[in-house]
Design a protein around this motif. Sequence first.
Motif, mmCIF file in Angstrom:
data_model
loop_
_atom_site.group_PDB
_atom_site.id
_atom_site.type_symbol
_atom_site.label_atom_id
_atom_site.label_comp_id
_atom_site.label_asym_id
_atom_site.label_seq_id
_atom_site.Cartn_x
_atom_site.Cartn_y
_atom_site.Cartn_z
ATOM 1 N N VAL A 206 0.372 -1.352 0.141
ATOM 2 C CA VAL A 206 -0.416 0.184 -0.150
ATOM 3 C C VAL A 206 1.056 1.334 0.171
ATOM 4 C CG1 VAL A 206 -1.536 0.966 1.375
ATOM 5 C CG2 VAL A 206 -1.869 -1.194 1.076
ATOM 6 N N VAL A 207 2.310 1.380 0.614
ATOM 7 C CA VAL A 207 2.658 1.886 0.794
ATOM 8 C C VAL A 207 3.303 2.575 -0.758
ATOM 9 C CG1 VAL A 207 4.972 2.950 1.533
ATOM 10 C CG2 VAL A 207 3.648 1.859 3.176
ATOM 11 N N VAL A 208 3.681 1.823 -0.954
ATOM 12 C CA VAL A 208 4.226 1.775 -2.653
ATOM 13 C C VAL A 208 3.028 2.297 -3.265
ATOM 14 C CG1 VAL A 208 4.925 0.180 -4.645
ATOM 15 C CG2 VAL A 208 5.600 -0.327 -2.918
ATOM 16 N N VAL A 209 2.244 1.868 -3.609
ATOM 17 C CA VAL A 209 1.267 2.954 -3.756
ATOM 18 C C VAL A 209 0.908 4.057 -3.790
ATOM 19 C CG1 VAL A 209 -1.157 2.967 -5.007
ATOM 20 C CG2 VAL A 209 -0.214 0.675 -4.538
ATOM 21 N N GLY A 210 0.829 4.179 -2.712
ATOM 22 C CA GLY A 210 1.105 5.323 -2.125
ATOM 23 C C GLY A 210 2.308 6.859 -2.629
ATOM 24 N N GLY A 211 3.312 5.901 -3.030
ATOM 25 C CA GLY A 211 4.400 6.685 -3.548
ATOM 26 C C GLY A 211 4.827 7.030 -5.288
ATOM 27 N N TRP A 212 3.636 6.214 -6.060
ATOM 28 C CA TRP A 212 3.835 6.006 -7.192
ATOM 29 C C TRP A 212 2.037 7.780 -7.551
ATOM 30 C CZ3 TRP A 212 -0.884 5.829 -9.420
ATOM 31 C CH2 TRP A 212 -1.236 6.758 -11.076
ATOM 32 N N ALA A 213 1.629 7.623 -6.293
ATOM 33 C CA ALA A 213 0.940 8.686 -6.479
ATOM 34 C C ALA A 213 1.047 10.051 -6.046
ATOM 35 C CB ALA A 213 -0.401 8.661 -5.799
ATOM 36 N N VAL A 214 2.409 10.297 -5.451
ATOM 37 C CA VAL A 214 3.149 11.944 -4.783
ATOM 38 C C VAL A 214 3.606 12.399 -6.079
ATOM 39 C CG1 VAL A 214 4.706 12.360 -3.528
ATOM 40 C CG2 VAL A 214 2.492 10.509 -2.559
ATOM 41 N N ALA A 215 4.737 10.786 -6.867
ATOM 42 C CA ALA A 215 5.502 11.172 -7.357
ATOM 43 C C ALA A 215 4.981 11.578 -8.539
ATOM 44 C CB ALA A 215 5.998 9.552 -7.762
ATOM 45 N N ARG A 216 3.619 11.201 -9.110
ATOM 46 C CA ARG A 216 2.802 12.120 -10.411
ATOM 47 C C ARG A 216 2.313 12.958 -10.257
ATOM 48 N NH1 ARG A 216 1.491 8.897 -14.518
ATOM 49 N NH2 ARG A 216 1.029 11.244 -14.866
ATOM 50 N N ALA A 217 1.945 13.299 -8.821
ATOM 51 C CA ALA A 217 1.234 14.773 -7.883
ATOM 52 C C ALA A 217 1.703 15.748 -7.983
ATOM 53 C CB ALA A 217 0.809 14.664 -6.561
ATOM 54 N N ALA A 218 3.608 15.471 -7.621
ATOM 55 C CA ALA A 218 5.074 16.368 -8.134
ATOM 56 C C ALA A 218 5.636 16.673 -9.204
ATOM 57 C CB ALA A 218 6.119 15.203 -7.100
ATOM 58 N N GLU A 219 5.401 15.729 -9.678
ATOM 59 C CA GLU A 219 5.580 15.887 -11.541
ATOM 60 C C GLU A 219 4.257 17.054 -11.857
ATOM 61 O OE1 GLU A 219 5.630 13.172 -13.572
ATOM 62 O OE2 GLU A 219 7.139 11.813 -12.200
ATOM 63 N N SER A 220 2.971 16.732 -11.527
ATOM 64 C CA SER A 220 2.257 17.903 -12.124
ATOM 65 C C SER A 220 2.358 19.171 -11.781
ATOM 66 C CB SER A 220 0.403 17.335 -11.817
ATOM 67 O OG SER A 220 0.186 15.740 -12.480
ATOM 68 N N LEU A 221 2.080 19.895 -9.866
ATOM 69 C CA LEU A 221 2.673 20.656 -9.886
ATOM 70 C C LEU A 221 3.235 21.376 -10.288
ATOM 71 C CD1 LEU A 221 2.175 19.573 -5.894
ATOM 72 C CD2 LEU A 221 0.753 21.051 -7.093
ATOM 73 N N VAL A 222 4.993 20.452 -10.123
ATOM 74 C CA VAL A 222 5.968 21.353 -11.227
ATOM 75 C C VAL A 222 5.592 22.120 -12.425
ATOM 76 C CG1 VAL A 222 8.284 21.447 -12.014
ATOM 77 C CG2 VAL A 222 7.781 19.919 -10.298
ATOM 78 N N GLU A 223 4.858 20.846 -13.374
ATOM 79 C CA GLU A 223 4.405 21.612 -14.689
ATOM 80 C C GLU A 223 3.266 22.747 -14.226
ATOM 81 O OE1 GLU A 223 3.789 18.024 -16.882
ATOM 82 O OE2 GLU A 223 5.633 17.287 -16.523
ATOM 83 N N ALA A 224 2.384 22.700 -14.020
ATOM 84 C CA ALA A 224 1.582 22.936 -13.991
ATOM 85 C C ALA A 224 1.872 24.723 -13.114
ATOM 86 C CB ALA A 224 -0.376 22.918 -13.504
#
Length: 345
Positions: A206-224
């Motif tokens: 479950v922690v792994v899935v959370g890590g994937w979500a945070v990584a994608r969220a961080a990329e989107s924050l930087v770009e947006a």
Amino acid sequence: MFEQISGQWSVGWSIAAFVVAGAATVLCAIRLTALGDTLADRTGWGEALFGAVFFGLATSLSGIVMTGVSAADGHPQLAYGNAVGGIAAQTLAVVLADAVYRGVNLEHAASSSQNLLFGSLLLAMLGIALMASLGPQGTLLGIHPASAVLVAFYLGALRLIHSGERPLWRAVRTKDTVADVPDDSPSFPERRTGSLWTEFAGVAAVVVVGGWAVARAAESLVEATGLNAGLVGGVFMGVVNALPETVTAIAAVRRGAVTLAIAAVIGGNCLDVLNLAVGDVAYRGGSLYEAAGAEQLFMTSGALVMTAVLLAGLLVRQRRGWLRLGFDGILLITVYAVIVVALAV
């Protein structure tokens, strides 16, 4: 909605992902603490070694995924910043756990040769990462040689620490030292060890899935938003990356497993340095170390300073210190605040 999930996320989705993943990580870390404390006794590894290896790996899985996903998606500075930013934030977890502990300073109660050795390993690995970023650049099959050196250092240190050889010196036992001994009334007495391992692995997933979500969220924050990648990777991702170790340390202290609390933080930090090797393999644009910018190198240097301060606290072993936190706790807070302010301006 599908486009938002499969491509760049909106700012709202990104913030929601940070919050949900952080909450899930907190709940998982609390459960991992109970399981890890029991497994440390049943395996005979003890809190220090089990906490630094298995527990550190479980709590670092989200950070490993964050680094790997960011690097594979072509965001090397986010990947590098997450790894070293997590180390700085996780080291601060010792201060929070110390504030919760009602006895003497936590560093006094939990000082052990194994924790000191893992701290020394962490200093060496951070130094290797800096050497790789600042030294001559070159890759073999797209991977920097320093990545292999980091793995070799870690495995060699595990062998040394687990060799069973007793050091010629050890931390002096005092009335306030909490010895690492099996619990007289262990948790889950009715459950088989295999069942505990299965649940331990499931919670870690479950922690792994959370890590994937945070990584994608961080990329989107930087770009947006155009936010600094050093700030997003080193602070935002680093804080979420540090949540498992932080919650684990506090929960372990409440259970009386003070050695496990320190070991989970230091061991998780060592594995976070190995995240750089994971990111280097995943990044196809060259060397991850070469891609590190001034912000990432600054964060790495800050993590070095914070680790040295923590080791000093474990060596000095104050019973009572400044504001109940000891000199090291106050210095850790100060250094981390300086890092965050410097990255934000």
